[in-house]
Enzyme design. Structure first.
Site, PDB file in Angstrom:
ATOM      1  N   ASN A 154       0.795  -1.229   0.000  1.00 34.28           N
ATOM      2  CA  ASN A 154       0.000   0.000   0.000  1.00 34.28           C
ATOM      3  C   ASN A 154       0.829   1.282   0.000  1.00 34.28           C
ATOM      4  O   ASN A 154       0.363   2.317  -0.473  1.00 34.28           O
ATOM      5  CB  ASN A 154      -1.008  -0.001   1.158  1.00 34.28           C
ATOM      6  CG  ASN A 154      -0.358  -0.158   2.508  1.00 34.28           C
ATOM      7  OD1 ASN A 154       0.689  -0.788   2.647  1.00 34.28           O
ATOM      8  ND2 ASN A 154      -0.969   0.400   3.534  1.00 34.28           N
ATOM      9  N   GLU A 250       4.540  -4.005  12.414  1.00 34.01           N
ATOM     10  CA  GLU A 250       3.619  -2.877  12.249  1.00 34.01           C
ATOM     11  C   GLU A 250       2.447  -3.424  11.443  1.00 34.01           C
ATOM     12  O   GLU A 250       2.581  -3.734  10.264  1.00 34.01           O
ATOM     13  CB  GLU A 250       4.324  -1.724  11.531  1.00 34.01           C
ATOM     14  CG  GLU A 250       3.582  -0.401  11.652  1.00 34.01           C
ATOM     15  CD  GLU A 250       2.492  -0.254  10.621  1.00 34.01           C
ATOM     16  OE1 GLU A 250       1.315  -0.468  10.997  1.00 34.01           O
ATOM     17  OE2 GLU A 250       2.792   0.065   9.472  1.00 34.01           O
ATOM     18  N   CYS A 284      -3.292   1.452   6.858  1.00 32.69           N
ATOM     19  CA  CYS A 284      -3.512   0.891   8.201  1.00 32.69           C
ATOM     20  C   CYS A 284      -4.244   1.871   9.107  1.00 32.69           C
ATOM     21  O   CYS A 284      -4.892   1.453  10.065  1.00 32.69           O
ATOM     22  CB  CYS A 284      -2.179   0.514   8.840  1.00 32.69           C
ATOM     23  SG  CYS A 284      -1.299  -0.805   7.986  1.00 32.69           S
TER      24      CYS A 284
END
Length: 475
Positions: A154, A250, A284
Site C-alpha cells: 500500500n 507494524e 492501516c
C-alpha cells in the site's frame, strides 16, 4: 491507464540479476501489464544473505552512511514525477496521493541521515553506588546485524524507505522482500541507493513467494532482526516462528475517530472525508469508525456526506482522481461482501456500496451491528461507519472495542476531554483535532494489542536496529 510493460532485474550483491522466471506486475486499475520482475526463491535469498554478511564485515562509517542517505533523498526529489507515476501504475494509487508518498520518502531518508550522524550511546553514573566508585562507564550503539525487511503493497515507496533507511543509518545490511504486487518502487529505491554509492551487499532486493523467501529469512541464523509491515496473522506467525530473532511488527487497525459536541464539526467532517477514502482506504490508519456525539450527529452527517460524494472515483493516473481501485478484484469483492453483511444486519448504507465501473464507490454505513466486519475488523477499503454516542466514556469504550490499537483520533474544543481520551484510548498514537490517518515520518509510529509491537520513524527504528554495549573503565 495505458502502460508499457518492461522487464526489471533484482539487486543482489551489487549486481542486477535475472532468474529465468518472472513475477508479472499488472495495473490494479485496468489489469494491463506494467512490468515483469525476476522471480526469486530460496537460492537467491541465501545468496543475498551471503552478500549482506560479507558487507557487514567491512563496516561503513556513520558519515558515509549519512551521505548516501542524503544523496538518495536528493535523487528522489529530482525524479519525483517518475517515482509517483510508478506508484500509480503498480499500486493504483491516485497521482495526488502518490506525489505525497514520494515527498514523505524524501523526508524519511533525510531524517534517517540525521540519525546516522548522531547515533551514540550514553554515560552511566557509576559513582551513584559504592560499587561503581572510581569507574567510568558508557554504552556504545552497535548494529544488530543483518536485517530482513518485508514490506506491503500500500505504500510501496515510503514503507520500504522506513525499513531500508533506518537500517542503513544503524549500519545494518538489508535483504528486502517487497510485496509481489508492487515491487517496482522498491527496485527504484535500490537503483537510487546503488547510484548513491552504497557498496555491494548492503542492500539486496528479492521478489517472489513468501513460502520460499520468507521461510529462509525466518530460519537463517544470520538474520538478526525481521521488520514486517502487513497483516496480523502473517506478522504474529513470523514472530512465533522466529522466537530467537528480534521481530518488529507494524500491523493493521480499525481506526476510530471521536467527534465531541464542542468540536469544529465542519473541520472534523472535512478531515474525515479526506482520510477515510484516500487510496481507497488501503492504509492501516484510514479513518474507519466515526463516533459522533448525539447532539451533533445529524449536523455532522449533513456536512460529511456531500464531501464524500464529491470525491472523484477513477483512473489513478488522472490528477483529479481521489479514489482509485483496490489492489485486486478479490479484495473489492470481499469489501462488497462486508458491506452486504452490514446491510443484512440492519445497518443503513448512506452513500456508496456499489460500483462505478469496476471501482468501489466511497461507502458510508450508519449504525452497523457491533459484530459486523466493518465495525470490528480492518476493512482496508473505501468504507467508513457512523455511530452516535451520548457520553465520552461511551465513545472511548466503542473505540477500544476491537483487538486493534494503532492510532485513534478525537475532535474537541476541550483540553480536558482531549487529555482524558488520550489517556484512555488503547492505541499507540492519539491525534487531537486531526484525523488519525496523519503521520509525519519523524514521529514514533506503531501500535499495541494486535496492531504491533514496535515504533517506526527513523529515530526509533534505528535504536531498534542496534544493540547497546556497555564499556566500564577502571580509573
Amino acid at each position: 491507464m495505458a502502460t508499457t510493460a518492461t522487464d526489471r532485474k533484482l539487486l543482489i550483491d551489487g549486481e542486477w540479476v535475472e532468474t529465468g522466471e518472472w513475477v508479472e506486475v499488472d495495473s490494479p486499475y485496468d489489469g494491463s501489464p506494467v512490468a515483469r520482475v525476476p522471480k526469486a526463491g530460496a537460492a537467491e535469498t541465501r545468496r543475498a544473505l551471503d552478500a549482506a554478511e560479507r558487507a557487514m564485515a567491512s563496516p561503513l562509517p556513520a558519515h558515509k552512511r549519512a551521505e548516501i542517505l542524503v544523496r538518495v533523498a536528493g535523487a528522489l526529489g529530482r525524479r519525483a514525477d517518475e517515482a509517483a507515476t510508478q506508484i500509480a501504475a503498480e499500486a493504483g494509487k491516485p497521482m495526488k496521493a502518490a506525489r505525497v508518498e514520494v515527498a514523505r520518502a524524501m523526508s524519511t531518508y533525510t531524517m534517517a541521515a540525521v540519525e546516522a550522524r548522531k547515533l551514540a550511546g550514553e554515560m552511566v553514573p557509576m559513582d551513584a553506588s559504592q560499587a561503581g566508585e572510581g569507574k567510568l562507564a558508557f554504552t556504545l550503539r552497535r548494529p544488530i546485524g543483518v536485517v530482513a525487511a518485508i514490506s506491503p503493497f500500500n505504500f510501496p515507496l515510503n514503507l520500504v524507505a522506513h525499513k531500508i533507511a533506518p537500517a542503513l543509518a544503524a549500519g545494518c545490511a538489508v535483504v528486502l522482500k517487497p510485496a509481489s504486487q508492487t515491487p517496482l518502487s522498491a527496485l527504484f529505491l535500490a537503483e537510487l541507493e546503488h547510484e548513491a554509492g552504497l557498496p555491494p551487499g548492503w542492500l539486496n532486493v528479492v521478489v517472489g513467494p513468501s513460502s520460499e523467501i520468507g521461510d529462509v529469512l525466518v530460519a537463517d541464523e544470520r538474520v538478526k532482526l525481521i521488520t514486517f509491515t502487513g497483516s496480523g496473522a502473517v506478522g504474529w506467525g513470523i514472530r512465533e516462528r522466529a522466537a530467537r530473532k528480534k521481530v518488529n511488527l507494524e500491523l493493521g487497525n480499525a481506526t476510530p475517530v471521536i467527534v465531541e459536541a464542542d468540536a469544529d464539526v465542519e473541520d472534523a467532517a472535512t478531515r474525515c472525508a479526506a482520510n477515510a477514502f484516500s487510496f481507497a482506504g488501503q492504509s492501516c490508519i484510514s479513518v474507519q469508525r466515526i463516533y459522533v456525539q448525539s447532539d451533533v450527529f445529524d449536523d455532522f452527517k449533513a456536512r460529511f456526506l456531500p464531501k464524500v460524494e464529491a470525491l472523484v472515483v477513477g483512473d489513478p493516473a488522472d490528477e483529479a482522481t481521489d479514489v482509485g481501485p483496490l489492489i485486486a478484484p478479490g479484495e473489492r469483492d470481499r469489501v462488497l461482501e462486508w458491506i452486504d453483511q452490514a446491510k443484512s444486519g440492519g445497518a443503513t448504507i448512506l452513500t456508496g456500496g456499489d460500483l462505478d465501473g469496476d471501482l468501489l464507490r466511497p461507502t458510508v454505513i450508519e449504525k452497523p451491528a457491533a459484530d459486523a466486519h466493518v465495525a470490528c475488523d480492518e476493512v482496508f477499503g473505501p468504507v467508513c461507519t457512523l455511530q452516535p454516542y451520548d457520553t465520552l466514556d461511551e465513545a472511548i469504550a466503542l473505540a477500544n472495542s476491537t483487538r486493534y490499537g494503532l492510532q485513534a483520533g478525537i475532535f474537541t474544543a476541550s483540553v480536558k476531554s482531549a487529555l482524558r481520551a488520550s489517556a484512555a484510548l488503547e492505541f499507540g498514537g492519539v491525534t487531537v483535532n486531526e484525523a488519525p490517518t496523519f503521520r509525519a515520518d519523524q514521529m514514533p509510529y506503531g501500535g499495541v494489542k494486535d496492531s504491533g509491537n514496535t515504533r517506526e520513524g527513523p529515530a526509533w527504528a534505528v535504536r531498534e536496529m542496534t544493540e547497546e554495549r556497555l564499556v566500564v573503565l577502571q580509573l
